[in-house]
Design a protein around this motif. Structure first.
Motif, PDB file in Angstrom:
ATOM      1  N   ASN A 261      11.082  15.997  48.620  1.00  0.00           N
ATOM      2  CA  ASN A 261      10.708  17.444  48.338  1.00  0.00           C
ATOM      3  C   ASN A 261       9.459  17.012  47.111  1.00  0.00           C
ATOM      4  O   ASN A 261       8.573  17.994  46.872  1.00  0.00           O
ATOM      5  N   VAL A 262       9.794  15.857  46.342  1.00  0.00           N
ATOM      6  CA  VAL A 262       8.793  15.740  45.266  1.00  0.00           C
ATOM      7  C   VAL A 262       7.375  15.326  45.865  1.00  0.00           C
ATOM      8  O   VAL A 262       6.223  15.919  45.537  1.00  0.00           O
ATOM      9  N   LEU A 263       7.437  14.465  47.084  1.00  0.00           N
ATOM     10  CA  LEU A 263       6.064  14.258  47.779  1.00  0.00           C
ATOM     11  C   LEU A 263       5.562  15.617  48.160  1.00  0.00           C
ATOM     12  O   LEU A 263       4.263  15.721  48.449  1.00  0.00           O
ATOM     13  N   ALA A 264       6.349  16.467  48.828  1.00  0.00           N
ATOM     14  CA  ALA A 264       5.913  17.747  49.303  1.00  0.00           C
ATOM     15  C   ALA A 264       5.310  18.366  48.136  1.00  0.00           C
ATOM     16  O   ALA A 264       4.197  19.353  48.481  1.00  0.00           O
ATOM     17  N   LEU A 265       5.973  18.662  47.109  1.00  0.00           N
ATOM     18  CA  LEU A 265       5.391  19.432  45.990  1.00  0.00           C
ATOM     19  C   LEU A 265       4.079  18.761  45.650  1.00  0.00           C
ATOM     20  O   LEU A 265       3.123  19.591  45.210  1.00  0.00           O
ATOM     21  N   GLN A 266       3.976  17.316  45.581  1.00  0.00           N
ATOM     22  CA  GLN A 266       2.653  16.642  45.147  1.00  0.00           C
ATOM     23  C   GLN A 266       1.532  16.992  46.105  1.00  0.00           C
ATOM     24  O   GLN A 266       0.465  17.348  45.794  1.00  0.00           O
ATOM     25  N   HIS A 267       2.016  16.828  47.339  1.00  0.00           N
ATOM     26  CA  HIS A 267       1.047  17.112  48.365  1.00  0.00           C
ATOM     27  C   HIS A 267       0.728  18.605  48.340  1.00  0.00           C
ATOM     28  O   HIS A 267      -0.652  18.813  48.307  1.00  0.00           O
ATOM     29  N   TRP A 268       1.353  19.712  47.937  1.00  0.00           N
ATOM     30  CA  TRP A 268       1.059  21.049  48.068  1.00  0.00           C
ATOM     31  C   TRP A 268       0.315  21.242  46.569  1.00  0.00           C
ATOM     32  O   TRP A 268      -0.605  21.902  46.706  1.00  0.00           O
ATOM     33  N   ALA A 269       0.680  20.720  45.425  1.00  0.00           N
ATOM     34  CA  ALA A 269      -0.271  20.426  44.336  1.00  0.00           C
ATOM     35  C   ALA A 269      -1.703  20.077  44.724  1.00  0.00           C
ATOM     36  O   ALA A 269      -2.839  20.710  44.055  1.00  0.00           O
ATOM     37  N   GLN A 270      -1.868  19.190  45.209  1.00  0.00           N
ATOM     38  CA  GLN A 270      -3.008  18.316  45.739  1.00  0.00           C
ATOM     39  C   GLN A 270      -3.931  19.421  46.437  1.00  0.00           C
ATOM     40  O   GLN A 270      -5.201  19.483  46.386  1.00  0.00           O
ATOM     41  N   SER A 271      -3.296  19.679  47.536  1.00  0.00           N
ATOM     42  CA  SER A 271      -3.902  20.708  48.438  1.00  0.00           C
ATOM     43  C   SER A 271      -4.392  22.092  47.657  1.00  0.00           C
ATOM     44  O   SER A 271      -5.237  22.579  48.078  1.00  0.00           O
ATOM     45  N   LEU A 272      -3.537  22.387  46.799  1.00  0.00           N
ATOM     46  CA  LEU A 272      -4.071  23.702  46.009  1.00  0.00           C
ATOM     47  C   LEU A 272      -5.096  23.276  45.154  1.00  0.00           C
ATOM     48  O   LEU A 272      -6.065  24.343  45.145  1.00  0.00           O
ATOM     49  N   GLN A 273      -5.207  21.980  44.681  1.00  0.00           N
ATOM     50  CA  GLN A 273      -6.164  21.834  43.850  1.00  0.00           C
ATOM     51  C   GLN A 273      -7.786  21.581  44.709  1.00  0.00           C
ATOM     52  O   GLN A 273      -8.705  21.936  44.488  1.00  0.00           O
ATOM     53  N   PHE A 274      -7.341  20.996  45.771  1.00  0.00           N
ATOM     54  CA  PHE A 274      -8.567  20.799  46.490  1.00  0.00           C
ATOM     55  C   PHE A 274      -8.892  22.066  47.135  1.00  0.00           C
ATOM     56  O   PHE A 274     -10.226  22.119  47.173  1.00  0.00           O
ATOM     57  N   ARG A 275      -8.311  23.116  47.331  1.00  0.00           N
ATOM     58  CA  ARG A 275      -8.843  24.328  47.850  1.00  0.00           C
ATOM     59  C   ARG A 275      -9.446  24.993  46.696  1.00  0.00           C
ATOM     60  O   ARG A 275     -10.414  25.633  46.708  1.00  0.00           O
ATOM     61  N   ALA A 276      -9.106  24.783  45.463  1.00  0.00           N
ATOM     62  CA  ALA A 276      -9.427  25.432  44.238  1.00  0.00           C
ATOM     63  C   ALA A 276     -10.886  24.787  44.010  1.00  0.00           C
ATOM     64  O   ALA A 276     -12.074  25.300  43.752  1.00  0.00           O
ATOM     65  N   TRP A 277     -11.077  23.481  44.320  1.00  0.00           N
ATOM     66  CA  TRP A 277     -12.250  22.864  44.091  1.00  0.00           C
ATOM     67  C   TRP A 277     -13.428  23.170  45.267  1.00  0.00           C
ATOM     68  O   TRP A 277     -14.408  23.291  44.788  1.00  0.00           O
ATOM     69  N   LEU A 278     -12.967  23.410  46.355  1.00  0.00           N
ATOM     70  CA  LEU A 278     -13.771  23.752  47.560  1.00  0.00           C
ATOM     71  C   LEU A 278     -14.233  25.070  46.929  1.00  0.00           C
ATOM     72  O   LEU A 278     -15.291  25.396  47.367  1.00  0.00           O
ATOM     73  N   GLN A 279     -13.305  26.052  46.684  1.00  0.00           N
ATOM     74  CA  GLN A 279     -13.780  27.435  46.315  1.00  0.00           C
ATOM     75  C   GLN A 279     -14.827  27.358  45.337  1.00  0.00           C
ATOM     76  O   GLN A 279     -15.890  28.241  45.349  1.00  0.00           O
ATOM     77  N   TRP A 280     -14.549  26.580  44.280  1.00  0.00           N
ATOM     78  CA  TRP A 280     -15.591  26.337  43.058  1.00  0.00           C
ATOM     79  C   TRP A 280     -16.875  25.659  43.577  1.00  0.00           C
ATOM     80  O   TRP A 280     -17.892  26.310  43.318  1.00  0.00           O
ATOM     81  N   ARG A 281     -16.672  24.971  44.327  1.00  0.00           N
ATOM     82  CA  ARG A 281     -18.104  24.139  45.060  1.00  0.00           C
ATOM     83  C   ARG A 281     -18.693  25.174  45.954  1.00  0.00           C
ATOM     84  O   ARG A 281     -19.997  25.355  45.895  1.00  0.00           O
ATOM     85  N   GLU A 282     -18.021  26.123  46.772  1.00  0.00           N
ATOM     86  CA  GLU A 282     -18.692  27.235  47.394  1.00  0.00           C
ATOM     87  C   GLU A 282     -19.381  28.334  46.490  1.00  0.00           C
ATOM     88  O   GLU A 282     -20.519  28.485  46.854  1.00  0.00           O
ATOM     89  N   LEU A 283     -18.823  28.447  45.484  1.00  0.00           N
ATOM     90  CA  LEU A 283     -19.219  29.566  44.426  1.00  0.00           C
ATOM     91  C   LEU A 283     -20.498  28.748  43.955  1.00  0.00           C
ATOM     92  O   LEU A 283     -21.430  29.679  43.721  1.00  0.00           O
ATOM     93  N   TYR A 284     -20.293  27.430  43.466  1.00  0.00           N
ATOM     94  CA  TYR A 284     -21.555  26.956  42.770  1.00  0.00           C
ATOM     95  C   TYR A 284     -22.684  26.731  43.730  1.00  0.00           C
ATOM     96  O   TYR A 284     -23.915  27.102  43.290  1.00  0.00           O
ATOM     97  N   LEU A 285     -22.499  26.290  44.857  1.00  0.00           N
ATOM     98  CA  LEU A 285     -23.690  26.569  46.167  1.00  0.00           C
ATOM     99  C   LEU A 285     -24.159  27.912  46.403  1.00  0.00           C
ATOM    100  O   LEU A 285     -25.308  27.979  46.553  1.00  0.00           O
TER     101      LEU A 285
END
Length: 285
Positions: free
Chosen positions: A128-152
């Protein structure tokens, strides 16, 4: 005969006087016509020069008004473009602030959910901890992708704006250059037309003056010829009169000599008669 000669001379002088009056009137009429043509040409040239000056003034005013309109249009375009750039810059700033706020709000919500689940499932296992970490990482990665798209996207918008400004400047520069070349060609054509008009007017004035001078020269030459003929005729008339006077004087001298001879003969005859009478009376006595 003397009276007849005087009458012929008087008629000749009257005809010559009438001819001289006609020549003088013709000369005065020619001078009046020349003066009238010169005055008319002068008035036409003054009117044409005033019309050319008026047209030049109108063209100058039209060019100044057109330049002012172009400057005003360019100024309005530049002001609107500055307003558009300010609006786009404000939108970009607001969009970046909104993205940052969204990222912070998303992270705050995720952290609160994770903390609540951590407190609730503190006894959970590592998956569950790993799942929560993976979910947090994926959420950060998605936010980073959105920020990168907006920046581009923002970078692409900035590049488009830069290209649009450059294209607008090039288009304005090309239009100004085309207008300037047209004005230069028109100015050259007008200058050439003015030079041609001045040359034509100068040549026409020279031809007119040459024609007037030629007419006056012909008139003077004719007058000089007529004067020479009149002088020759006057010399002939004077010579003829001198010859007539001399002939009359010779006739008078011959007549006087003949009368003197007759008088002398008569006087001698009278003396002879008287002598004969005296001799006769003496012989009678």
């Amino acid at each position: 005969r003397c009276f007849y000669d005087q009458k012929i001379l008087q008629k000749t002088f009257e005809e010559w006087k009438e001819w001289w009056t006609v020549c003088r009137e013709r000369k005065l009429s020619l001078r009046a016509d020349s003066h009238y043509r010169h005055l008319l040409h002068n008035l036409i040239f003054k009117a044409w020069r005033a019309y050319v000056c008026q047209q030049q003034g109108k063209r100058k005013k039209y060019y100044v008004a057109e330049s002012h309109a172009k400057k005003q249009k360019l100024l309005r375009t530049w002001q609107r473009w500055l307003v558009y750039v300010d609006v786009q810059r404000t939108k970009c700033e607001m969009q970046s602030v909104a993205l940052a706020f969204r990222e912070r709000s998303c992270l705050r919500i995720s952290w609160a959910v994770w903390r609540r689940q951590h407190y609730q499932n503190c006894a959970g296992h590592k998956m569950n901890v790993l799942a929560l970490q993976h979910w947090a990482q994926s959420l950060q990665f998605r936010a980073w992708l959105q920020w990168r798209e907006l920046y581009l996207y923002s970078q692409n918008d900035k590049q488009k704006e830069t290209r649009a400004v450059t294209h607008r400047q090039h288009w304005e520069l090309k239009r100004c250059m085309t207008a300037w070349l047209g004005y230069l060609n028109l100015h050259r054509a007008k200058k050439l037309q003015n030079e041609l008009a001045q040359e034509h007017h100068r040549s026409r004035i020279v031809r007119q003056h040459f024609s007037d001078w030629r007419l006056s020269w012909e008139c003077r030459r004719r007058m000089h010829t007529c004067r020479k003929d009149i002088e020759k005729l006057a010399a002939r008339i004077a010579l003829w009169r001198v010859f007539a006077h001399w002939k009359h004087y010779v006739v008078l001298c011959v007549e006087e000599t003949r009368q003197c001879e007759l008088a002398e003969k008569h006087y001698k005859h009278h003396l002879l008669v008287r002598a004969l009478l005296c001799v006769r009376w003496k012989s009678l006595w």
